[in-house]
Enzyme design. Structure first.
Site, PDB file in Angstrom:
ATOM      1  N   HIS A 162      36.915  59.565  53.158  1.00  0.00           N
ATOM      2  CA  HIS A 162      37.475  58.282  53.580  1.00  0.00           C
ATOM      3  C   HIS A 162      38.930  58.184  53.137  1.00  0.00           C
ATOM      4  O   HIS A 162      39.723  57.446  53.719  1.00  0.00           O
ATOM      5  CB  HIS A 162      36.695  57.108  52.965  1.00  0.00           C
ATOM      6  CG  HIS A 162      35.296  56.977  53.479  1.00  0.00           C
ATOM      7  ND1 HIS A 162      34.255  57.717  52.967  1.00  0.00           N
ATOM      8  CD2 HIS A 162      34.768  56.210  54.461  1.00  0.00           C
ATOM      9  CE1 HIS A 162      33.139  57.392  53.607  1.00  0.00           C
ATOM     10  NE2 HIS A 162      33.425  56.478  54.516  1.00  0.00           N
ATOM     11  N   ASP A 185      31.786  61.760  62.416  1.00  0.00           N
ATOM     12  CA  ASP A 185      31.873  60.713  61.419  1.00  0.00           C
ATOM     13  C   ASP A 185      32.961  59.745  61.897  1.00  0.00           C
ATOM     14  O   ASP A 185      33.674  60.011  62.872  1.00  0.00           O
ATOM     15  CB  ASP A 185      32.214  61.302  60.048  1.00  0.00           C
ATOM     16  CG  ASP A 185      31.735  60.420  58.892  1.00  0.00           C
ATOM     17  OD1 ASP A 185      31.448  59.228  59.131  1.00  0.00           O
ATOM     18  OD2 ASP A 185      31.662  60.919  57.753  1.00  0.00           O
TER      19      ASP A 185
END
Length: 682
Positions: free
Chosen positions: A323, A407
């Site tokens: 992230h 993702d």
């Protein structure tokens, strides 16, 4: 051609304009996989429209059984098998078109003593409905099937009900799916209404309504059963419990209309420093991860909810959160096959519906270098954007035939180094079918269209993805209906299912059997009926731990030391008065579990007191590395209520701890403090 220009080009007929050309039973479609449960099976009729799209139909149908000694069928297509050997044809008609399917009740050659029911699909071109649908779709519709945005917020407000602007986006971009987050799913009734509204908003094809309901620390449903996470399941060593957890999660999602779960995590967490996987993994052993992951998947998919293995080829042995940055896994293919890839291979062979890619570089598989848009440096190509990883490794070598989903494309590992459009185009060229959470829906949709128009991506490549997406939808019954959903019936079913007593019992069992007694210097169990003063100390989740301990022992005081972990004079006095000290520590990174962190200094200060100290690793089992001389230590692997209750019950002997460490806890200088599989009991 820009996307706005594409919107002005002629399209195929809409659902309203198109005429019905046929009626087929979904169970006759080759891609449909229908399971007969006991002596019951429900059949579904599909109207095929002349532009190729198909929809479920229920009204004004006539159902018949040609041999009522074998089976009967009611007016809604529900078949009851009567256990008389023979064959019947179940037929359906709308007055113009009709179809039928064979149902046999006969002895199975592999089980000569028992007759079993089976469906015999009809054959013929009329049942190739997916190919016909693709042939009738515009390019915009095909690209739309491959996009799965989130609508977490709109104009800064959480989206908890359908908005006209969102409905317009679903139809404008012909979206194939949407992902929901915790902000969207507040109560059971509200969630059922929102999901139903999303489904109504789609024009022709059913929406993949997706969520990350892993259990444990990644749990989205605010009214659902908060199952212990994967590492807790790893500590139970139980495939049965993992199956039950997956099944219960599937039942709750299905009751709400959510049909795809981005779970289970199949990363092998063999790096204690991993900041993003950790307790989301079943553990560090590939076989354990594979066994429990496959059991969880079976439980989930048996409820009709699609499962998704993540994060391929493996995010477990990383020390960077994708992230925030771009992690690397440096191993060659042979090592990857033995460790990282093994659970994914097992899941693929067990028939998992989808696989999610990792924003992680694997230079020994793909050493391609690209220029980062962040700073102009050369970086390795992440797996999400790698043809060698997604097509070469996953599809061709490992044989995955299902859906590939990225993702989230807004994560820094992708967003910082690649433009939104470039990343999406690269992902599709690499072999992905669904672009999750594209950054800028109009830009990404238009960019993919431009890539097809320019020849950078072939339309055949797009159609291959649409084929897989529609196959998943047919297989899981994710098909737009001509009939409005009876929302009150939906809500009633969801209220009875979500957070049910049966699911709470599964949660309780999983939590209790996961609690791992790592160390016990003749301190535990404590006596619940004693007059001893027990002080529970901590910061994060200390109230949850304290409440659970109070349920076991009346003379308990809770001390919240705050984020600075400094005691006030009053708190110091309480600590000095304690006969037993229970301290809960919460860590999520290498820094937070360092002995130099104020939390860990606080624990080591407590250990200078006269009272025995019992440590509780609330999230990561590795916390004891910072205070190895503690008198007793338990790992609970998560911060949900059931885990605190199970820990408190274990401390006072009501729950006999039986968990085994799913990971190794390292010691100093590369030694081992506690090995994989370690676990004490009373």
């Amino acid at each position: 051609m820009s996307f706005s220009q594409a919107l002005l080009t002629p399209k195929g007929a809409s659902a309203d304009e198109s005429e019905v050309s046929d009626l087929v039973l979904m169970q006759n479609v080759p891609e449909a996989d229908t399971q007969i449960e006991g002596n019951q099976v429900s059949l579904n009729a599909l109207h095929i429209y002349d532009d190729g799209h198909f929809m479920k139909t229920e009204d004004d149908l006539t159902w018949k059984s040609s041999n009522k000694n074998v089976a009967t069928v009611d007016d809604e297509g529900n078949v009851t098998i009567l256990e008389h050997r023979g064959r019947t044809f179940i037929s359906v008609s709308d007055g113009v078109h009709s179809d039928r399917i064979a149902l046999d009740y006969k002895v199975n050659k592999s089980s000569v003593k028992k007759a079993e029911p089976s469906l015999g699909k009809q054959k013929g071109a009329r049942y190739d409905i997916i190919q016909k649908a693709i042939e009738g779709m515009t390019l915009e519709e095909k690209v739309g099937q491959m996009l799965m945005p989130d609508f977490r917020k709109w104009d800064g407000e959480n989206v908890t009900e359908m908005l006209p602007e969102i409905e317009e986006q679903i139809q404008k971009y012909h979206l194939g799916g949407v992902i929901l987050f915790r902000e969207n799913v507040v109560t059971t009734e509200q969630t059922a209404k929102l999901v139903s509204a999303y489904k109504e908003a789609s024009e022709k094809f059913g929406l993949l309504m997706t969520i990350d309901q892993e259990g444990g620390i990644v749990t989205r449903l605010q009214s659902g059963t908060d199952m212990p996470g994967n590492m807790a399941l790893g500590a139970t060593r139980s495939e049965e419990i993992s199956y039950d957890v997956g099944h219960a999660i599937g039942e709750e999602l299905s009751s709400l209309g959510i049909n795809m779960n981005l779970a289970p995590v199949l990363d092998v967490n063999n790096n204690p420093d991993n900041p993003v996987i950790g307790v989301r993994s079943f553990g560090e052993d590939p076989q354990l991860v594979a066994d429990l992951g496959v059991a969880y998947t079976k439980g989930l998919q048996e409820t009709g909810v699609a499962a998704t293995a993540k994060h391929f080829p493996g995010h477990g042995d990383t020390a960077v959160d994708s992230h925030l940055g771009l992690p690397e896994v440096p191993y060659d293919k042979e090592r990857l096959k033995e460790v990282e890839l093994y659970p994914f291979q097992e899941a693929m062979e067990a028939g998992i519906d989808a696989v999610m890619t990792a924003h992680v570089t694997f230079p020994k598989i793909d050493d391609t270098k690209v220029i980062s848009k962040k700073d102009g440096t050369k970086i390795s190509l992440p797996a999400t954007l790698s043809h060698k990883v997604l097509t070469g490794l996953m599809r061709e070598e490992m044989g995955h035939e299902g859906v590939i989903i990225t993702d989230a494309m807004n994560m820094n590992a992708i967003a910082e180094h690649f433009g939104a459009v470039d990343a999406a185009v690269r992902a599709v060229k690499a072999g992905t079918d669904i672009v999750l959470m594209p950054v800028g829906l109009e830009e990404v949709a238009g960019g993919l269209l431009d890539a097809v128009e320019s020849g950078e991506i072939s339309e055949k490549r797009i159609e291959a993805s649409v084929d897989r997406i529609l196959t998943l939808k047919v297989n899981r019954g994710i098909i737009k209906s001509e009939n409005l959903e009876e929302i009150e019936d939906k809500i009633q079913g969801a209220v009875e299912t979500v957070g049910s007593d049966e699911h709470k019992a599964i949660e309780k069992e999983a939590a209790e059997k996961s609690i791992t007694l790592v160390k016990n210097d003749q301190v535990l169990p404590l006596e619940a009926e004693s007059d001893e003063h027990v002080v529970v100390i901590g910061n994060s989740f200390v109230d949850s731990l304290g409440e659970a301990v109070k349920e076991q022992h009346a003379n308990t005081t809770v001390v919240d030391v705050g984020s600075d972990y400094d005691f006030t004079e009053e708190q110091e006095t309480l600590v000095e008065s304690a006969d037993k000290i229970i301290v809960g520590t919460y860590t999520y990174s290498v820094g937070t579990r360092s002995p130099e962190h104020p939390q860990m200094k606080m624990v080591n200060h407590l250990m200078t007191q006269n009272a025995p100290v019992i440590g509780v690793g609330i999230r990561n089992p590795y916390d004891i590395m910072a205070y190895p001389e503690v008198d007793a230590y338990l790992a609970q692997y998560g911060f949900r209520t059931a885990s605190f209750e199970a820990t408190a019950a274990a401390i006072f002997g009501e729950n006999e701890p039986a968990g085994k460490l799913p990971v190794t806890i390292p010691g100093e200088e590369n030694g081992i403090l506690y090995p994989f599989g370690h676990g004490l009991t009373y």
